[in-house]
Motif scaffolding. Structure first.
Motif, PDB file in Angstrom:
ATOM      1  N   GLY A 198       0.769  -1.241   0.000  1.00  0.00           N
ATOM      2  CA  GLY A 198       0.000   0.000   0.000  1.00  0.00           C
ATOM      3  C   GLY A 198       0.793   1.281   0.000  1.00  0.00           C
ATOM      4  N   PHE A 199       2.003   1.277  -0.516  1.00  0.00           N
ATOM      5  CA  PHE A 199       2.806   2.501  -0.532  1.00  0.00           C
ATOM      6  C   PHE A 199       2.529   3.303  -1.796  1.00  0.00           C
ATOM      7  N   ASN A 200       2.878   4.568  -1.742  1.00  0.00           N
ATOM      8  CA  ASN A 200       2.639   5.440  -2.904  1.00  0.00           C
ATOM      9  C   ASN A 200       3.824   6.363  -3.126  1.00  0.00           C
ATOM     10  N   ALA A 201       3.917   7.452  -2.313  1.00  0.00           N
ATOM     11  CA  ALA A 201       4.993   8.436  -2.482  1.00  0.00           C
ATOM     12  C   ALA A 201       6.168   8.029  -1.605  1.00  0.00           C
ATOM     13  N   LEU A 202       7.198   7.472  -2.222  1.00  0.00           N
ATOM     14  CA  LEU A 202       8.379   7.027  -1.484  1.00  0.00           C
ATOM     15  C   LEU A 202       9.501   8.048  -1.618  1.00  0.00           C
ATOM     16  N   ASN A 203      10.144   8.328  -0.494  1.00  0.00           N
ATOM     17  CA  ASN A 203      11.344   9.157  -0.601  1.00  0.00           C
ATOM     18  C   ASN A 203      12.485   8.299  -1.133  1.00  0.00           C
ATOM     19  N   ASN A 204      13.617   8.931  -1.432  1.00  0.00           N
ATOM     20  CA  ASN A 204      14.726   8.207  -2.061  1.00  0.00           C
ATOM     21  C   ASN A 204      15.264   7.094  -1.174  1.00  0.00           C
ATOM     22  N   ALA A 205      15.276   7.337   0.136  1.00  0.00           N
ATOM     23  CA  ALA A 205      15.767   6.305   1.063  1.00  0.00           C
ATOM     24  C   ALA A 205      14.858   5.085   1.012  1.00  0.00           C
ATOM     25  N   GLU A 206      13.544   5.314   1.026  1.00  0.00           N
ATOM     26  CA  GLU A 206      12.604   4.184   0.941  1.00  0.00           C
ATOM     27  C   GLU A 206      12.730   3.470  -0.385  1.00  0.00           C
ATOM     28  N   GLN A 207      12.891   4.232  -1.451  1.00  0.00           N
ATOM     29  CA  GLN A 207      13.041   3.591  -2.762  1.00  0.00           C
ATOM     30  C   GLN A 207      14.267   2.691  -2.790  1.00  0.00           C
ATOM     31  N   ILE A 232      15.736   1.223  -0.222  1.00  0.00           N
ATOM     32  CA  ILE A 232      15.501   0.077   0.655  1.00  0.00           C
ATOM     33  C   ILE A 232      14.593  -0.943  -0.038  1.00  0.00           C
ATOM     34  N   PHE A 233      13.501  -0.456  -0.609  1.00  0.00           N
ATOM     35  CA  PHE A 233      12.545  -1.371  -1.232  1.00  0.00           C
ATOM     36  C   PHE A 233      13.132  -2.026  -2.481  1.00  0.00           C
ATOM     37  N   GLN A 234      13.826  -1.252  -3.286  1.00  0.00           N
ATOM     38  CA  GLN A 234      14.416  -1.826  -4.498  1.00  0.00           C
ATOM     39  C   GLN A 234      15.469  -2.880  -4.149  1.00  0.00           C
ATOM     40  N   ARG A 292      13.994 -10.848  -1.908  1.00  0.00           N
ATOM     41  CA  ARG A 292      13.667 -11.099  -0.503  1.00  0.00           C
ATOM     42  C   ARG A 292      12.272 -10.564  -0.147  1.00  0.00           C
ATOM     43  N   GLY A 293      11.503 -10.256  -1.160  1.00  0.00           N
ATOM     44  CA  GLY A 293      10.174  -9.780  -0.845  1.00  0.00           C
ATOM     45  C   GLY A 293       9.386  -9.370  -2.078  1.00  0.00           C
ATOM     46  N   GLN A 294       8.170  -8.937  -1.825  1.00  0.00           N
ATOM     47  CA  GLN A 294       7.275  -8.473  -2.884  1.00  0.00           C
ATOM     48  C   GLN A 294       6.672  -7.136  -2.463  1.00  0.00           C
ATOM     49  N   ILE A 295       6.291  -6.381  -3.488  1.00  0.00           N
ATOM     50  CA  ILE A 295       5.619  -5.104  -3.199  1.00  0.00           C
ATOM     51  C   ILE A 295       4.284  -5.080  -3.931  1.00  0.00           C
TER      52      ILE A 295
END
Length: 902
Positions: A199-208, A210-212, A219-222
């Motif tokens: 359920g994420f939408n607007a990610l800052n660069n740090a989150e991007q 981490i998630f990428q 190791r996961g799905q989005i």
């Protein structure tokens, strides 16, 4: 229709390789995590270990291994950096520092969350300031040097601040994100968990990053919560960020996960838009809407409050049928009754004098918490302040009127504290003293006290050691900012009953019925205001979010709420004079223009129902108890003012004299007209009382003139008590009183040059009996006559008026009008005095009239009846006939006290 979380879990549980016990779910909010656990509990049929469910902040904190600190803690720690790097002679006061440091820390947060190269960024910013402020001019002024020095020092502040926090294993939010982004690979290598990002939408660069990294290492799905309708529209801001991720993330360039987005938004929906004035109107309309929703569907209903100020009126407007409600947003502490009490105390503490203005003191004594604790003691103390007319008072005066309990509770907060720590200690002690007995009967009030106690303890712990806060005004600023972020959380089931929340709390959650309030421009979206030192073009250059991106975030949240909803109610404030009111949000206009044809919204403009008020005049019947009270008044003596009150409005007579309801005593800041009149009357009584039965001579009047100022002061002190008369309007009124008496004595001096003036009576209380055969009980009238004198052996009955009176006010054409029309009240009054004088000492003829201090040129203005000023026995008989008629009407049980039209 299934919710986003249900759809996602169904998809995951169908996967063969999915291991629930080795999965960590990461969601935007804790509330969404709670809902996921509830849905998961319903879907799991076999015994299994529960997965970890984290909010984004918890996940970032876990990766970074740093302890999160709030804005206030960040501010104090940054002040240590500032002191260490800034020469002492150049250091600013904490209050000045506080003004810019909050903005700078906010910018540090943004820079870190977006992983900006700080050295390069601040160098660029410094050069911009050079250009903007003509730094190349020669020579530079001290002001420009100091200003540019500040911008050049920011990189040093930033580096030192970060190092200091990391050494202490702490971080503000942005720093935590930067550290987490740098540690994510190491963290994943030491963890066996798989991650589901929901359920994420607007990610800052740090989150991007981490998630990428999680996705790249498999190791996961989005799972993105969006709709095909928005994604395919390249201009719709609801999918602005998802389109960027599809375009820029390496993972998505070859395999686009957005191909199979659902088409929920175009499903049939009922959309209603209501334009309603004010918050109260919106609250009442929400209540009406809720009445149309079946009780079994309330758990599928959410009210979204975009303005927290709507919470209290909405809670007071909810229909009685609603048994369960869960409030996620919390009640802001600044909206609680205690906030106003502590605000008054802080204002008192910042006074430069120990003279306290009475209004804040009265507000403290009248506050529900204090009033509940002190009861009658508080009311008695207020009565004493009013009685003594204390406009400005000291703590000593307040305590002199107080009992021991009042001294114990109120005394400490009236001391002026120079030390912030001492004041905080006093405030926590004050809260302890306000604790209510039988707290189980006052659960909400006890919660208020507890949260404020916690807040003051938190601030005290922050400033206890080597604090930069040296003044009460600095402490007040810290307190107000802390109050903005503190709230009183409500308890309730997030899965049962009506749900009430803010926009951000609604992330990832879906409801069948949605009610969104305050959808106004400036509220949703919030607008262009930005508390930042970073210019717009620099933000664009470095990829920092601007108002455009923030508007897109609001757009996403708004439209995501509508995706799966079936019944949508959108309310906005139409009132143009109110803050954030009058202009509907651009989202409403967008809905009106771009919605699918079958989902076009219905628009309504509503006004609160205001029932027509019938101007029926009140009537009070005369019961035996009322007649008994009237007989008591008659035996004591009706005053002329009581009888003229009846003539003006019988209902006022009933309230004032039968029920004995009078205006309560209030502190008189500015001398009132009746107080001025009392002072003038009392001065003249003092001057003339000694001359009863004597002739007034020139030397007597000259002696009076020399004593005017002293006597006026004495009478003001008696009547106006301890209120100040030496400044402002009161000084002007004091001078007016002196001038009235001075002019009056001058008139008297001129009169006795050619006339003989004898004083017979001064301010004598008189009564006389009125014989009314129809009534078998005594009737009297009574009052105080200002003056009875003899001018050239002509008897005069004189009434003083400090207001303006014209001679025409004392003319009477028809006797029958005397008791029918209030405009003849002055005639009625002087004839009452004449009747009382006639009873005491028979006279053949006399004149009765008024001397108006605002119309002294007119002199003595006598009563006239068709140009005849003489009052004799026949005149008094005519008057007595009208008087008896009036009194008979008052005592007639068949004639009620009926209100007269104004």
């Amino acid at each position: 229709m299934k919710s986003f979380i249900e759809q996602t879990l169904d998809q995951l549980l169908e996967e063969e390789k999915f291991n629930l016990s080795q999965t960590t779910f990461v969601l935007p909010s804790k509330r969404a995590g709670s809902y996921l656990k509830e849905v998961l509990k319903q879907k799991i049929t076999q015994t299994s270990f529960s997965p970890e469910v984290w909010s984004t902040e918890e996940f970032i904190e876990e990766i970074s291994s740093l302890k999160s600190i709030d804005n206030l803690q960040s501010l104090f720690k940054f002040h240590n950096t500032y002191k260490e790097l800034t020469p002492q002679k150049e250091q600013e006061d904490f209050e000045v520092f506080y003004g810019w440091a909050q903005t700078l820390i906010y910018d540090f947060n943004e820079i870190d969350r977006y992983l900006i190269d700080a050295d390069d960024f601040f160098s660029y910013l410094s050069r911009i300031q050079d250009i903007n402020h003509w730094a190349l001019s020669d020579p530079q002024t001290d002001l420009i040097k100091k200003y540019l020095s500040f911008w050049n020092n920011i990189p040093l502040y930033y580096q030192h601040f970060q190092q200091q926090l990391i050494q202490e294993n702490e971080a503000y939010q942005g720093l935590m994100y930067r550290v987490a982004a740098n540690k994510i690979e190491n963290y994943l290598s030491n963890s066996k968990q798989n991650y589901v990002l929901l359920g994420f939408n607007a990610l800052n660069n740090a989150e991007q990053k981490i998630f990428q990294t999680i996705l790249k290492k498999e190791r996961g799905q989005i799972f993105w919560d969006s709709d095909h309708y928005f994604f395919k529209d390249h201009f719709h801001e609801a999918s602005l960020f998802l389109r960027e991720y599809a375009k820029n993330w390496k993972l998505y360039k070859d395999n686009n996960p957005f191909k199979h987005l659902p088409d929920n938004y175009i499903q049939p929906k009922e959309v209603d838009i209501y334009g309603i004035p004010k918050n109260i109107g919106q609250a009442k309309q929400v209540a009406k809407i809720l009445k149309t929703i079946p009780s079994h569907k309330l758990s599928k209903t959410a009210i979204i409050l975009n303005d927290e100020g709507l919470l209290t009126p909405l809670l007071n407007s909810l229909p009685a049928e609603i048994q369960k409600i869960n409030i996620t947003m919390g009640l802001p502490l600044k909206e609680t009754p205690l906030a106003s009490l502590f605000e008054i105390i802080f204002e008192l503490q910042q006074l430069s004098s120990d003279q306290l203005y009475y209004k804040p003191v009265i507000e403290i004594l009248n506050h529900p918490f204090v009033l509940h604790k002190l009861g009658e003691n508080s009311k008695q103390l207020q009565h004493n302040i009013h009685q003594e007319n204390l406009v400005y008072l000291t703590k000593k005066q307040i305590l002199a009127f107080s009992n021991e309990e009042t001294k114990r509770i109120i005394g400490p907060i009236l001391d002026l504290h120079n030390s912030p720590l001492k004041l905080l200690q006093t405030l926590t002690g004050f809260i302890q003293n306000l604790r209510l007995k039988n707290s189980s009967d006052y659960l909400l009030e006890t919660e208020y006290l507890y949260h404020f106690h916690q807040l003051f303890i938190k601030i005290r712990n922050l400033i206890e050691n080597n604090s930069p806060i040296k003044t009460i005004s600095s402490l007040h600023k810290i307190y107000k900012d802390s109050l903005e972020t503190e709230s009183l959380d409500f308890s309730g089931s997030p899965f049962d009953g009506l749900q009430l929340m803010g926009m951000l709390e609604s992330r990832v959650l879906d409801y069948e019925n949605i009610i969104i309030t305050s959808v106004n421009e400036g509220v949703l979206p919030a607008g262009k205001s930005s508390n930042s030192f970073i210019p717009f073009d620099l933000k664009k250059e470095y990829g920092l979010p601007t108002y455009k991106e923030k508007d897109a975030i609001y757009t996403y949240h708004f439209y995501r709420l509508l995706q799966r909803a079936k019944n949508i109610h959108i309310l906005y404030n139409t009132e143009p004079g109110s803050l954030n009111g009058g202009e509907k949000s651009r989202f409403i206009t967008q809905l009106e223009i771009e919605s699918p044809a079958h989902n076009q919204p219905r628009k309504q403009f509503l006004n609160p129902y205001v029932p027509a008020r019938k101007t029926t005049l009140k009537k009070i019947e005369k019961s035996p108890e009322v007649i008994k009270k009237l007989k008591s008044l008659a035996a004591h003596g009706f005053s002329p003012s009581a009888l003229t009150t009846y003539i003006r409005n019988p209902l006022d007579f009933y309230k004032n004299y039968v029920l004995n309801i009078r205006d309560s005593n209030e502190v008189e800041e500015t001398v009132a007209a009746n107080t001025l009149g009392t002072v003038v009357h009392d001065v003249l009584e003092h001057f003339y009382k000694a001359f009863e039965g004597k002739q007034i001579l020139k030397e007597d009047l000259l002696k009076m003139k020399n004593s005017i100022e002293d006597q006026v002061k004495i009478e003001f002190q008696k009547t106006y008590k301890q209120a100040p008369i030496h400044k402002g309007k009161n000084l002007i009124i004091f001078e007016i009183a002196k001038r009235y008496i001075f002019n009056f004595l001058n008139k008297e001096l001129k009169e006795i040059e050619t006339n003989e003036l004898y004083i017979k009576q001064v301010e004598n209380k008189l009564t006389c009996s009125i014989s009314i055969p129809e009534l078998n009980f005594p009737i009297k009238i009574g009052g105080k006559v200002d003056r009875v004198d003899s001018l050239n052996k002509n008897l005069r009955i004189v009434d003083y008026k400090t207001g303006k009176v014209q001679s025409t006010d004392l003319n009477l054409k028809e006797w029958g009008e005397l008791t029918k029309d209030y405009k003849y009240s002055k005639v009625f009054q002087v004839l009452c005095y004449a009747r009382m004088i006639f009873e005491e000492s028979y006279f053949e003829q006399a004149e009765a009239g008024i001397i108006s201090f605002k119309n002294l040129k007119a002199g003595f203005m006598p009563f006239k009846q068709v140009k005849n000023t003489e009052i004799n026995k026949d005149t008094l008989n005519q008057f007595e006939t009208q008087l008896k008629s009036l009194i008979l009407e008052i005592f007639n049980p068949e004639i009620p006290f009926e209100e007269k039209e104004v």
